[in-house]
Design a protein around this motif. Structure first.
Motif, PDB file in Angstrom:
ATOM      1  N   ILE A  33     -11.386 -10.039 -16.815  1.00 28.41           N
ATOM      2  CA  ILE A  33     -11.914 -10.042 -15.452  1.00 28.41           C
ATOM      3  C   ILE A  33     -11.636  -8.673 -14.848  1.00 28.41           C
ATOM      4  CG2 ILE A  33     -11.736 -11.086 -13.168  1.00 28.41           C
ATOM      5  CD1 ILE A  33     -10.782 -13.634 -14.572  1.00 28.41           C
ATOM      6  N   TYR A  34     -12.675  -8.006 -14.457  1.00 33.96           N
ATOM      7  CA  TYR A  34     -12.543  -6.691 -13.851  1.00 33.96           C
ATOM      8  C   TYR A  34     -12.916  -6.800 -12.372  1.00 33.96           C
ATOM      9  CZ  TYR A  34     -12.526  -5.151 -18.670  1.00 33.96           C
ATOM     10  OH  TYR A  34     -12.216  -4.985 -19.982  1.00 33.96           O
ATOM     11  N   ALA A  35     -12.046  -6.284 -11.539  1.00 35.82           N
ATOM     12  CA  ALA A  35     -12.313  -6.342 -10.100  1.00 35.82           C
ATOM     13  C   ALA A  35     -11.978  -4.983  -9.494  1.00 35.82           C
ATOM     14  CB  ALA A  35     -11.481  -7.436  -9.450  1.00 35.82           C
ATOM     15  N   LYS A  36     -12.794  -4.569  -8.588  1.00 42.97           N
ATOM     16  CA  LYS A  36     -12.580  -3.303  -7.879  1.00 42.97           C
ATOM     17  C   LYS A  36     -11.990  -3.625  -6.505  1.00 42.97           C
ATOM     18  CE  LYS A  36     -14.668  -0.281 -10.631  1.00 42.97           C
ATOM     19  NZ  LYS A  36     -14.345   1.061 -10.959  1.00 42.97           N
ATOM     20  N   LEU A  37     -10.722  -3.999  -6.496  1.00 44.47           N
ATOM     21  CA  LEU A  37     -10.069  -4.348  -5.246  1.00 44.47           C
ATOM     22  C   LEU A  37      -9.367  -3.158  -4.612  1.00 44.47           C
ATOM     23  CD1 LEU A  37      -8.493  -7.749  -6.279  1.00 44.47           C
ATOM     24  CD2 LEU A  37     -10.589  -7.368  -5.003  1.00 44.47           C
ATOM     25  N   ASP A  38      -9.117  -2.133  -5.375  1.00 44.90           N
ATOM     26  CA  ASP A  38      -8.349  -1.007  -4.863  1.00 44.90           C
ATOM     27  C   ASP A  38      -9.072  -0.275  -3.745  1.00 44.90           C
ATOM     28  OD1 ASP A  38     -10.277  -0.146  -6.615  1.00 44.90           O
ATOM     29  OD2 ASP A  38      -9.077   1.486  -7.429  1.00 44.90           O
ATOM     30  N   VAL A  39     -10.381  -0.241  -3.743  1.00 45.86           N
ATOM     31  CA  VAL A  39     -11.138   0.470  -2.708  1.00 45.86           C
ATOM     32  C   VAL A  39     -10.933  -0.198  -1.359  1.00 45.86           C
ATOM     33  CG1 VAL A  39     -13.440   1.142  -1.945  1.00 45.86           C
ATOM     34  CG2 VAL A  39     -12.835   1.312  -4.355  1.00 45.86           C
ATOM     35  N   ASN A  40     -11.047  -1.515  -1.322  1.00 50.33           N
ATOM     36  CA  ASN A  40     -10.873  -2.241  -0.067  1.00 50.33           C
ATOM     37  C   ASN A  40      -9.439  -2.118   0.421  1.00 50.33           C
ATOM     38  OD1 ASN A  40     -11.377  -3.872   2.127  1.00 50.33           O
ATOM     39  ND2 ASN A  40     -11.043  -5.757   0.994  1.00 50.33           N
ATOM     40  N   VAL A  41      -8.492  -2.175  -0.464  1.00 53.42           N
ATOM     41  CA  VAL A  41      -7.086  -2.063  -0.076  1.00 53.42           C
ATOM     42  C   VAL A  41      -6.802  -0.687   0.499  1.00 53.42           C
ATOM     43  CG1 VAL A  41      -4.719  -2.082  -0.956  1.00 53.42           C
ATOM     44  CG2 VAL A  41      -6.341  -3.804  -1.729  1.00 53.42           C
ATOM     45  N   LYS A  42      -7.330   0.351  -0.119  1.00 52.71           N
ATOM     46  CA  LYS A  42      -7.111   1.711   0.382  1.00 52.71           C
ATOM     47  C   LYS A  42      -7.719   1.900   1.758  1.00 52.71           C
ATOM     48  CE  LYS A  42      -6.872   3.959  -4.126  1.00 52.71           C
ATOM     49  NZ  LYS A  42      -7.539   4.876  -5.069  1.00 52.71           N
ATOM     50  N   VAL A  43      -8.909   1.392   1.950  1.00 53.85           N
ATOM     51  CA  VAL A  43      -9.578   1.533   3.249  1.00 53.85           C
ATOM     52  C   VAL A  43      -8.801   0.772   4.314  1.00 53.85           C
ATOM     53  CG1 VAL A  43     -11.664   0.927   4.535  1.00 53.85           C
ATOM     54  CG2 VAL A  43     -11.847   1.959   2.267  1.00 53.85           C
ATOM     55  N   GLN A  44      -8.377  -0.454   3.995  1.00 53.75           N
ATOM     56  CA  GLN A  44      -7.642  -1.260   4.974  1.00 53.75           C
ATOM     57  C   GLN A  44      -6.299  -0.617   5.311  1.00 53.75           C
ATOM     58  OE1 GLN A  44      -8.925  -3.961   6.488  1.00 53.75           O
ATOM     59  NE2 GLN A  44      -7.119  -3.986   7.777  1.00 53.75           N
ATOM     60  N   LEU A  45      -5.601  -0.115   4.308  1.00 55.00           N
ATOM     61  CA  LEU A  45      -4.326   0.555   4.570  1.00 55.00           C
ATOM     62  C   LEU A  45      -4.522   1.825   5.392  1.00 55.00           C
ATOM     63  CD1 LEU A  45      -2.408   0.158   1.203  1.00 55.00           C
ATOM     64  CD2 LEU A  45      -1.860  -0.884   3.400  1.00 55.00           C
ATOM     65  N   ASP A  46      -5.573   2.570   5.102  1.00 51.05           N
ATOM     66  CA  ASP A  46      -5.839   3.790   5.857  1.00 51.05           C
ATOM     67  C   ASP A  46      -6.102   3.458   7.321  1.00 51.05           C
ATOM     68  OD1 ASP A  46      -6.210   6.593   6.037  1.00 51.05           O
ATOM     69  OD2 ASP A  46      -8.385   6.275   6.071  1.00 51.05           O
ATOM     70  N   GLN A  47      -6.879   2.415   7.552  1.00 50.05           N
ATOM     71  CA  GLN A  47      -7.163   2.010   8.929  1.00 50.05           C
ATOM     72  C   GLN A  47      -5.899   1.522   9.631  1.00 50.05           C
ATOM     73  OE1 GLN A  47     -10.232  -0.918   8.494  1.00 50.05           O
ATOM     74  NE2 GLN A  47     -11.840   0.607   8.117  1.00 50.05           N
ATOM     75  N   ASP A  48      -5.063   0.782   8.919  1.00 52.20           N
ATOM     76  CA  ASP A  48      -3.824   0.284   9.514  1.00 52.20           C
ATOM     77  C   ASP A  48      -2.877   1.435   9.855  1.00 52.20           C
ATOM     78  OD1 ASP A  48      -4.758  -2.286   9.270  1.00 52.20           O
ATOM     79  OD2 ASP A  48      -3.578  -2.751   7.466  1.00 52.20           O
ATOM     80  N   VAL A  49      -2.780   2.401   8.983  1.00 52.08           N
ATOM     81  CA  VAL A  49      -1.900   3.549   9.233  1.00 52.08           C
ATOM     82  C   VAL A  49      -2.413   4.362  10.414  1.00 52.08           C
ATOM     83  CG1 VAL A  49      -1.080   5.736   8.277  1.00 52.08           C
ATOM     84  CG2 VAL A  49      -0.999   3.660   6.889  1.00 52.08           C
ATOM     85  N   LYS A  50      -3.709   4.573  10.482  1.00 48.17           N
ATOM     86  CA  LYS A  50      -4.269   5.320  11.613  1.00 48.17           C
ATOM     87  C   LYS A  50      -3.991   4.586  12.928  1.00 48.17           C
ATOM     88  CE  LYS A  50      -7.986   7.748   9.236  1.00 48.17           C
ATOM     89  NZ  LYS A  50      -9.451   7.881   9.077  1.00 48.17           N
ATOM     90  N   ALA A  51      -4.139   3.278  12.931  1.00 44.83           N
ATOM     91  CA  ALA A  51      -3.876   2.499  14.148  1.00 44.83           C
ATOM     92  C   ALA A  51      -2.404   2.572  14.536  1.00 44.83           C
ATOM     93  CB  ALA A  51      -4.306   1.047  13.946  1.00 44.83           C
ATOM     94  N   LEU A  52      -1.506   2.502  13.558  1.00 45.96           N
ATOM     95  CA  LEU A  52      -0.073   2.594  13.863  1.00 45.96           C
ATOM     96  C   LEU A  52       0.311   3.973  14.384  1.00 45.96           C
ATOM     97  CD1 LEU A  52       1.530   0.632  10.891  1.00 45.96           C
ATOM     98  CD2 LEU A  52       1.553   0.014  13.309  1.00 45.96           C
ATOM     99  N   VAL A  53      -0.273   5.011  13.828  1.00 41.55           N
ATOM    100  CA  VAL A  53       0.028   6.369  14.288  1.00 41.55           C
ATOM    101  C   VAL A  53      -0.494   6.572  15.713  1.00 41.55           C
ATOM    102  CG1 VAL A  53      -0.483   8.818  13.900  1.00 41.55           C
ATOM    103  CG2 VAL A  53       0.199   7.368  11.991  1.00 41.55           C
ATOM    104  N   GLN A  54      -1.661   6.016  16.009  1.00 40.95           N
ATOM    105  CA  GLN A  54      -2.190   6.134  17.372  1.00 40.95           C
ATOM    106  C   GLN A  54      -1.318   5.368  18.367  1.00 40.95           C
ATOM    107  OE1 GLN A  54      -6.277   4.905  17.240  1.00 40.95           O
ATOM    108  NE2 GLN A  54      -6.991   6.840  16.364  1.00 40.95           N
ATOM    109  N   GLU A  55      -0.795   4.215  17.961  1.00 37.14           N
ATOM    110  CA  GLU A  55       0.058   3.432  18.850  1.00 37.14           C
ATOM    111  C   GLU A  55       1.439   4.070  19.014  1.00 37.14           C
ATOM    112  OE1 GLU A  55       0.257  -0.520  17.314  1.00 37.14           O
ATOM    113  OE2 GLU A  55      -1.876  -0.896  17.622  1.00 37.14           O
ATOM    114  N   ASN A  56       1.942   4.686  17.952  1.00 39.90           N
ATOM    115  CA  ASN A  56       3.274   5.291  17.968  1.00 39.90           C
ATOM    116  C   ASN A  56       3.167   6.730  17.461  1.00 39.90           C
ATOM    117  OD1 ASN A  56       4.473   2.763  18.649  1.00 39.90           O
ATOM    118  ND2 ASN A  56       4.282   2.156  16.518  1.00 39.90           N
TER     119      ASN A  56
END
Length: 60
Positions: A33-56
């Motif tokens: 089973i091959y799944a390309k989950l890393d792209v979604n995880v990277k995008v979500q983490l990038d968005q979360d980090v940007k939001a945290l940096v903007q808040e703090n």
């Protein structure tokens, strides 16, 4: 004579039990089973980090 018959019966029953040992063979063919989950995880983490940096801004 009884001891000989008892010994023969014991040997016969032991060999009969050993001959009837159950065996189970399971063949499992798993398809890879091959799944390309890393792209979604990277995008979500990038968005979360940007939001945290903007808040703090003093976080780092």
């Amino acid at each position: 004579m009884r001891k000989a018959i008892a010994a023969a019966a014991l040997v016969f029953s032991a060999s009969a039990l050993m001959a009837c040992t159950p065996s189970v063979n399971v063949n499992v063919n798993l398809a890879p089973i091959y799944a390309k989950l890393d792209v979604n995880v990277k995008v979500q983490l990038d968005q979360d980090v940007k939001a945290l940096v903007q808040e703090n801004p003093n976080l780092f």
